[in-house]
Design a protein around this motif. Structure first.
Motif, PDB file in Angstrom:
ATOM      1  N   THR A 193      43.648 -64.156  -4.736  1.00  0.00           N
ATOM      2  CA  THR A 193      42.709 -63.657  -5.745  1.00  0.00           C
ATOM      3  C   THR A 193      41.295 -63.613  -5.159  1.00  0.00           C
ATOM      4  N   GLU A 194      40.894 -64.696  -4.474  1.00  0.00           N
ATOM      5  CA  GLU A 194      39.547 -64.764  -3.891  1.00  0.00           C
ATOM      6  C   GLU A 194      39.379 -63.659  -2.847  1.00  0.00           C
ATOM      7  N   GLY A 195      40.426 -63.471  -2.022  1.00  0.00           N
ATOM      8  CA  GLY A 195      40.381 -62.433  -0.982  1.00  0.00           C
ATOM      9  C   GLY A 195      40.212 -61.055  -1.612  1.00  0.00           C
ATOM     10  N   GLY A 196      40.979 -60.787  -2.673  1.00  0.00           N
ATOM     11  CA  GLY A 196      40.904 -59.484  -3.335  1.00  0.00           C
ATOM     12  C   GLY A 196      39.530 -59.255  -3.939  1.00  0.00           C
ATOM     13  N   LYS A 197      38.966 -60.316  -4.500  1.00  0.00           N
ATOM     14  CA  LYS A 197      37.646 -60.210  -5.151  1.00  0.00           C
ATOM     15  C   LYS A 197      36.566 -59.897  -4.093  1.00  0.00           C
ATOM     16  N   LYS A 198      36.621 -60.638  -2.992  1.00  0.00           N
ATOM     17  CA  LYS A 198      35.631 -60.452  -1.916  1.00  0.00           C
ATOM     18  C   LYS A 198      35.688 -59.030  -1.366  1.00  0.00           C
ATOM     19  N   VAL A 199      36.904 -58.572  -1.083  1.00  0.00           N
ATOM     20  CA  VAL A 199      37.056 -57.239  -0.504  1.00  0.00           C
ATOM     21  C   VAL A 199      36.553 -56.186  -1.500  1.00  0.00           C
ATOM     22  N   MET A 200      36.899 -56.347  -2.775  1.00  0.00           N
ATOM     23  CA  MET A 200      36.445 -55.361  -3.769  1.00  0.00           C
ATOM     24  C   MET A 200      34.923 -55.380  -3.906  1.00  0.00           C
ATOM     25  N   GLU A 201      34.324 -56.578  -3.831  1.00  0.00           N
ATOM     26  CA  GLU A 201      32.846 -56.638  -3.899  1.00  0.00           C
ATOM     27  C   GLU A 201      32.236 -55.825  -2.756  1.00  0.00           C
ATOM     28  N   ALA A 202      32.851 -55.952  -1.566  1.00  0.00           N
ATOM     29  CA  ALA A 202      32.340 -55.194  -0.411  1.00  0.00           C
ATOM     30  C   ALA A 202      32.550 -53.692  -0.619  1.00  0.00           C
ATOM     31  N   PHE A 203      33.703 -53.303  -1.155  1.00  0.00           N
ATOM     32  CA  PHE A 203      33.960 -51.873  -1.420  1.00  0.00           C
ATOM     33  C   PHE A 203      32.934 -51.328  -2.425  1.00  0.00           C
ATOM     34  N   ILE A 204      32.671 -52.118  -3.454  1.00  0.00           N
ATOM     35  CA  ILE A 204      31.732 -51.680  -4.509  1.00  0.00           C
ATOM     36  C   ILE A 204      30.352 -51.421  -3.894  1.00  0.00           C
ATOM     37  N   LYS A 205      29.954 -52.328  -2.995  1.00  0.00           N
ATOM     38  CA  LYS A 205      28.648 -52.195  -2.340  1.00  0.00           C
ATOM     39  C   LYS A 205      28.604 -50.952  -1.455  1.00  0.00           C
ATOM     40  N   SER A 206      29.657 -50.804  -0.638  1.00  0.00           N
ATOM     41  CA  SER A 206      29.606 -49.734   0.365  1.00  0.00           C
ATOM     42  C   SER A 206      29.891 -48.346  -0.208  1.00  0.00           C
ATOM     43  N   THR A 207      30.309 -48.259  -1.474  1.00  0.00           N
ATOM     44  CA  THR A 207      30.620 -46.923  -2.032  1.00  0.00           C
ATOM     45  C   THR A 207      29.749 -46.614  -3.258  1.00  0.00           C
ATOM     46  N   ASP A 208      28.649 -47.341  -3.393  1.00  0.00           N
ATOM     47  CA  ASP A 208      27.774 -47.126  -4.551  1.00  0.00           C
ATOM     48  C   ASP A 208      28.588 -47.190  -5.852  1.00  0.00           C
ATOM     49  N   ASN A 209      29.162 -48.347  -6.107  1.00  0.00           N
ATOM     50  CA  ASN A 209      29.962 -48.597  -7.315  1.00  0.00           C
ATOM     51  C   ASN A 209      31.251 -47.768  -7.403  1.00  0.00           C
ATOM     52  N   LEU A 210      31.929 -47.672  -6.266  1.00  0.00           N
ATOM     53  CA  LEU A 210      33.227 -46.977  -6.184  1.00  0.00           C
ATOM     54  C   LEU A 210      33.124 -45.483  -6.511  1.00  0.00           C
ATOM     55  N   LYS A 211      32.003 -44.902  -6.170  1.00  0.00           N
ATOM     56  CA  LYS A 211      31.818 -43.463  -6.414  1.00  0.00           C
ATOM     57  C   LYS A 211      32.909 -42.683  -5.668  1.00  0.00           C
ATOM     58  N   GLY A 212      33.581 -41.795  -6.340  1.00  0.00           N
ATOM     59  CA  GLY A 212      34.597 -40.939  -5.705  1.00  0.00           C
ATOM     60  C   GLY A 212      35.969 -41.586  -5.615  1.00  0.00           C
ATOM     61  N   ILE A 213      36.059 -42.875  -5.987  1.00  0.00           N
ATOM     62  CA  ILE A 213      37.367 -43.550  -5.895  1.00  0.00           C
ATOM     63  C   ILE A 213      38.069 -43.460  -7.248  1.00  0.00           C
ATOM     64  N   CYS A 214      39.352 -43.116  -7.206  1.00  0.00           N
ATOM     65  CA  CYS A 214      40.059 -42.961  -8.490  1.00  0.00           C
ATOM     66  C   CYS A 214      41.091 -44.064  -8.713  1.00  0.00           C
ATOM     67  N   GLY A 215      41.574 -44.691  -7.632  1.00  0.00           N
ATOM     68  CA  GLY A 215      42.636 -45.677  -7.829  1.00  0.00           C
ATOM     69  C   GLY A 215      42.565 -46.823  -6.846  1.00  0.00           C
ATOM     70  N   VAL A 216      43.137 -47.954  -7.232  1.00  0.00           N
ATOM     71  CA  VAL A 216      43.207 -49.130  -6.350  1.00  0.00           C
ATOM     72  C   VAL A 216      44.672 -49.530  -6.195  1.00  0.00           C
ATOM     73  N   PHE A 217      45.136 -49.554  -4.943  1.00  0.00           N
ATOM     74  CA  PHE A 217      46.483 -50.052  -4.645  1.00  0.00           C
ATOM     75  C   PHE A 217      46.329 -51.403  -3.964  1.00  0.00           C
ATOM     76  N   ALA A 218      46.839 -52.463  -4.591  1.00  0.00           N
ATOM     77  CA  ALA A 218      46.785 -53.800  -3.990  1.00  0.00           C
ATOM     78  C   ALA A 218      48.207 -54.215  -3.628  1.00  0.00           C
TER      79      ALA A 218
END
Ligand code: AHR
Length: 308
Positions: A193-218
């Motif tokens: 859970t912690e790993g998933g949260k950290k990675v998603m926080e980084a994705f959110i930062k690097s994509t300006d709040n997930l701009k252009g992303i439609c789905g998450v596959f975990a």
């Protein structure tokens, strides 16, 4: 809603899956990966309870996610002259030597859940679900839900582990059929859970709040649950504005599905001792060759999709 049900058992495998381990005095060493996520501890509990029920003397070793610990545990099982060894390997590599040692000692080895890349003559069989099919089911669900048009963020499991390798391959095999589906962000969250949260926080930062992303596959639910937390903290709406699909179908994911924070999860059964022990004990009795893979079935579960 249950969308898909599949059974992948070969005839021999199927008869073994439904046999009873029966009252047969055996000592089995079980080297478990660790206790990451919610699925793994449920699997460990089931193996211990099922062993008790079947009168099996189970020597349980938790490797805390470290392959070195698993190698030590297997060597200790060999020294104790157990009747059989079950391994749920952390990663696929690095097993040849210890498997050769078990073979030399005349102790049969069975793989449970995860796979190894060692020569198949070094173990009797692997009893597990089909990780590649799980990836395909997740990909097919996302293709259908997005009408084949989706930029995807992927949370990978432990690097080098069979489920991370195979779920990725299966998922990619399906989305490659759709020219407008692409993985644009991918990183390992180590099945936690912690790993998933950290990675998603980084994705959110690097994509300006997930701009252009439609789905998450975990690759598992726990990473998805961490990602959901990160997305909510950033003011995003997973399950509503983002299609969320993962694997395991653990109780916390069922709640997330019911709450509309997630959309689909491929079930990986954790109560699988009843599939594993009969294969081991039947083999110890009859010493008959088995197919190298006895498959355990899986289902895909989805929540009702929110109306647009
Ligand atoms: O090997 C199976 C995977 O391992 C499960 O999907 C995941 O939750 C666990 O850590």
């Amino acid at each position: 809603m249950r969308l898909t049900k599949w059974l992948g058992c070969a005839a021999v495998g199927a008869s073994l899956l439904f046999a009873s381990a029966s009252a047969f005095a055996v000592t089995i060493g079980f080297s478990q990966v660790g206790d990451e996520g919610d699925w793994r501890p449920a699997f460990s509990r089931d193996m211990q309870e099922e062993a008790k029920k079947e009168g099996i003397d189970l020597k349980f070793a938790d490797a805390q996610g470290k392959e070195e610990e698993q190698l030590k545990a297997v060597r200790s099982f060999i020294a104790q002259k157990v009747d059989a060894i079950i391994i749920a390997p952390v990663v696929v590599t690095g097993w040849t030597q210890v498997l050769q040692e078990a073979k030399k000692a005349g102790i049969p080895v069975f793989l449970a859940d995860r796979d190894v890349d060692a020569d198949k003559s070094l173990f009797v069989t692997r009893i597990s679900a089909d990780f590649n099919l799980e990836g395909k089911l997740a990909g097919a669900w996302l293709a259908q839900a997005s009408k084949g048009n989706c930029n995807i963020a992927e949370l990978q499991g432990t690097v080098g582990s069979a489920p991370a390798i195979e779920r990725k391959k299966g998922f990619e095999a399906v989305i490659s059929l759709f020219p407008d589906m692409k993985i644009i962000k991918t990183q390992s969250g180590d099945f936690t859970t912690e790993g998933g949260k950290k990675v998603m926080e980084a994705f959110i930062k690097s994509t300006d709040n997930l701009k252009g992303i439609c789905g998450v596959f975990a690759h598992n639910d726990n990473m998805q649950l961490g990602a959901i937390q990160a997305m909510k903290e950033a003011g995003l709406k997973p399950g509503r504005d983002f299609l969320m699909v993962s694997v395991d179908y653990v109780p916390a994911m069922k709640e997330a599905l019911a709450a509309g924070d997630a959309n689909a999860s491929v079930e990986l059964k954790s109560a699988i001792g009843k599939y594993i022990y009969p294969v081991v004990t039947e083999y110890l009795k009859a010493k008959q060759d088995l197919p190298k893979w006895v498959k355990i079935p899986s289902d895909l579960h989805t929540a009702a999709m929110p109306a647009n």
